[in-house]
Design an enzyme around this catalytic site. Structure first.
Site, PDB file in Angstrom:
ATOM      1  N   ASP A  91      -6.991   2.670  -3.151  1.00 57.31           N
ATOM      2  CA  ASP A  91      -6.688   3.500  -4.346  1.00 57.31           C
ATOM      3  C   ASP A  91      -7.617   2.885  -5.471  1.00 57.31           C
ATOM      4  O   ASP A  91      -8.407   1.910  -5.457  1.00 57.31           O
ATOM      5  CB  ASP A  91      -5.312   3.513  -4.633  1.00 57.31           C
ATOM      6  CG  ASP A  91      -4.991   2.273  -4.925  1.00 57.31           C
ATOM      7  OD1 ASP A  91      -5.650   1.378  -4.980  1.00 57.31           O
ATOM      8  OD2 ASP A  91      -3.644   2.247  -5.083  1.00 57.31           O
ATOM      9  N   ASP A 270       0.122   8.523   2.776  1.00 53.35           N
ATOM     10  CA  ASP A 270       0.312   7.074   2.649  1.00 53.35           C
ATOM     11  C   ASP A 270       1.708   6.954   2.127  1.00 53.35           C
ATOM     12  O   ASP A 270       1.928   7.821   1.258  1.00 53.35           O
ATOM     13  CB  ASP A 270      -0.742   6.378   1.884  1.00 53.35           C
ATOM     14  CG  ASP A 270      -0.523   6.387   0.629  1.00 53.35           C
ATOM     15  OD1 ASP A 270      -0.856   7.598  -0.033  1.00 53.35           O
ATOM     16  OD2 ASP A 270      -0.020   5.648  -0.131  1.00 53.35           O
ATOM     17  N   CYS A 308      11.115   3.914  22.511  1.00 51.42           N
ATOM     18  CA  CYS A 308       9.962   3.324  21.643  1.00 51.42           C
ATOM     19  C   CYS A 308       9.185   2.213  22.162  1.00 51.42           C
ATOM     20  O   CYS A 308       9.612   1.378  22.842  1.00 51.42           O
ATOM     21  CB  CYS A 308      10.561   2.804  20.287  1.00 51.42           C
ATOM     22  SG  CYS A 308       9.672   2.177  19.233  1.00 51.42           S
ATOM     23  N   CYS A 310       7.428   0.364  20.598  1.00 49.47           N
ATOM     24  CA  CYS A 310       6.948  -0.956  19.824  1.00 49.47           C
ATOM     25  C   CYS A 310       7.504  -2.431  20.290  1.00 49.47           C
ATOM     26  O   CYS A 310       8.503  -2.340  21.229  1.00 49.47           O
ATOM     27  CB  CYS A 310       7.765  -0.766  18.397  1.00 49.47           C
ATOM     28  SG  CYS A 310       9.315  -1.370  18.154  1.00 49.47           S
ATOM     29  N   CYS A 313      11.749  -2.800  20.051  1.00 47.87           N
ATOM     30  CA  CYS A 313      12.291  -1.789  20.935  1.00 47.87           C
ATOM     31  C   CYS A 313      12.019  -2.250  22.581  1.00 47.87           C
ATOM     32  O   CYS A 313      12.873  -2.618  23.479  1.00 47.87           O
ATOM     33  CB  CYS A 313      12.112  -0.464  21.048  1.00 47.87           C
ATOM     34  SG  CYS A 313      12.633   0.041  19.334  1.00 47.87           S
ATOM     35  N   HIS A 339       8.585  -1.881  14.163  1.00 46.68           N
ATOM     36  CA  HIS A 339       9.248  -0.409  14.454  1.00 46.68           C
ATOM     37  C   HIS A 339       8.950   0.721  13.779  1.00 46.68           C
ATOM     38  O   HIS A 339       8.358   1.878  14.217  1.00 46.68           O
ATOM     39  CB  HIS A 339      10.844  -0.466  14.902  1.00 46.68           C
ATOM     40  CG  HIS A 339      11.479   0.795  15.188  1.00 46.68           C
ATOM     41  ND1 HIS A 339      11.344   1.476  16.386  1.00 46.68           N
ATOM     42  CD2 HIS A 339      11.866   1.588  14.249  1.00 46.68           C
ATOM     43  CE1 HIS A 339      11.898   2.708  16.295  1.00 46.68           C
ATOM     44  NE2 HIS A 339      12.277   2.778  15.242  1.00 46.68           N
TER      45      HIS A 339
END
Ligand SMILES: [Zn+2]
Length: 415
Positions: A91, A270, A308, A310, A313, A339
């Site tokens: 930014d 974002d 999931c 991830c 999980c 996650h």
């Protein structure tokens, strides 16, 4: 930058595109996790990479203060500094100046603020913002804009919108003479507050500069305005922005907001929300957020989400274990952060697949049914999606609709 639209939803304005930058290809629509201090809090660059993320955001304001431009230059740029091999967006630093420093004063020259370390008056000009972003070396850099809160009214909004166009011209000129246009891509930021007229005027001016910018952001939203106003401004901007440029909605992170924005034609977003809320113990799921600090999870032996992929999980950590340690162990905050980043990627990846397979309206209907369940659909989401031909209430005569801005989730009291 190479930008190519690969598929369009025949019903909504959603699209799938491929954006190729100096550090690889990112498929859009995508959500960008925010790595404020050149690190997503709690995760290494390698962990973020392993989650499948190809584009992250760094804050110029923070990097400029610490470690500072000299260190970044010695390191060979922010990619090398943080060990990140993929795409990076910075930014301009303007938003933090206004939100973090109450002494910031905006003049035509730039933003004057008190250094948080020395208290010395320091000026951030559009040229300086671009120079700092050159030193950081991000693949996508943002113009310095004159940011006002979306709740500001009156002549200040018009002034900020017009100044943002003038500052865009200064950013374009400075970027052009740097010789870095081949590797760093400048995005303009559309301002204009909540006024459709001011937005149109800002859009007119910024679209005229299309050949000088690689993409466009929609700024000045997500500051507490009514959601029914928010989506109409997003729809107006996304519809008018050039089709052959990526469109980035700044500060958007709730899953329902992301999917509405995608349906309206947005490609990138974002927000610190998914990673910040994780540190407060809130896990995001396709059935709505779970506040793992609540005692109702103390004997819940299932993972956050069974399907999931991830690391948290798939290793089988139970909600009960996370509940038990969430306020004790930083490792638990990291586990939930991983996650949540994967959840955001699945929401957006699912949207891309659905658009490619021309079933995006069904994807939206399924998502909203599962996510809001018995709580009822937020009315603004119903209105926004109807405007692009998707009726969440179709065939559901008993569906509940929530007035106002929608559900107050479990995270509202802690995040
Ligand atoms: Zn997970």
């Amino acid at each position: 930058m190479q930008f190519e639209v690969l598929a369009r939803c025949p019903t909504t304005r959603a699209r799938v595109s491929k954006m190729t930058l100096a550090h690889g290809t990112t498929m859009l629509p995508t959500f960008m996790p925010v790595a404020t201090q050149a690190a997503i809090k709690g995760l290494t660059a390698q962990q973020v990479e392993a989650l499948g993320v190809t584009l992250i955001l760094n804050n110029t304001y923070h990097l400029n203060l610490r470690p500072g431009i000299k260190v970044l230059q010695e390191a060979g740029g922010a990619h090398k500094f943080q060990g990140w091999k993929h795409n990076l967006l910075t930014d301009s630093g303007g938003f933090q100046l206004v939100s973090l420093s109450k002494f910031t004063k905006i003049t035509e020259e730039g933003a004057m603020f008190a250094s948080p370390f020395t208290g010395e008056p320091t000026m951030l000009t559009p040229e300086e913002s671009i120079s700092i972003q050159h030193a950081i070396g991000a693949d996508i850099i943002m113009q310095l804009d004159d940011v006002v809160s979306s709740l500001t009214v009156g002549p200040r909004v018009e002034e900020a919108s017009e100044r943002s166009v003038r500052w865009l011209d200064r950013c374009i000129a400075h970027h052009k003479q740097s010789g870095r246009r081949e590797v760093q891509n400048l995005f303009a930021i559309v301002q204009g507050g909540l006024s459709p007229e001011l937005r149109d005027r800002c859009l007119d001016e910024m679209i005229k500069r299309k050949d000088e910018v690689a993409g466009y952001a929609i700024g000045g939203l997500s500051g507490g305005e009514e959601k029914d106003v928010f989506w109409r401004i997003i729809a107006q901007c996304a519809q008018r922005l050039p089709d052959d440029r990526p469109r980035y909605s700044m500060g958007i992170g709730f899953a329902e907001d992301l999917l509405v924005c995608v349906a309206l034609g947005v490609d990138m977003a974002d927000c610190v929300f998914p990673t910040r809320t994780a540190r407060f113990g809130v896990a995001l799921t396709f059935k709505g957020p779970l506040n793992l600090r609540l005692s109702k999870h103390a004997k819940s032996f299932e993972p956050i989400e069974a399907d999931c992929p991830c690391p948290t999980c798939s290793s089988g950590v139970s909600r009960a274990a996370l509940h038990h340690s969430v306020t004790l162990e930083t490792a638990t905050a990291h586990a939930i952060t991983q996650h949540n980043i994967v959840f955001q990627a699945r929401v957006m990846g699912g949207a891309r697949d659905a658009i490619m397979e021309t079933r995006f309206p069904e994807y939206l209907r399924t998502f909203f049914t599962n996510y809001f369940g018995d709580e009822g659909y937020p009315e603004w989401c119903v209105n926004a999606l109807r405007s692009v031909g998707v009726d969440l209430l179709e065939g559901k005569p008993n569906a509940k609709v929530q007035k106002g801005d929608g559900v107050k989730w479990e995270y509202s009291d802690v995040a």
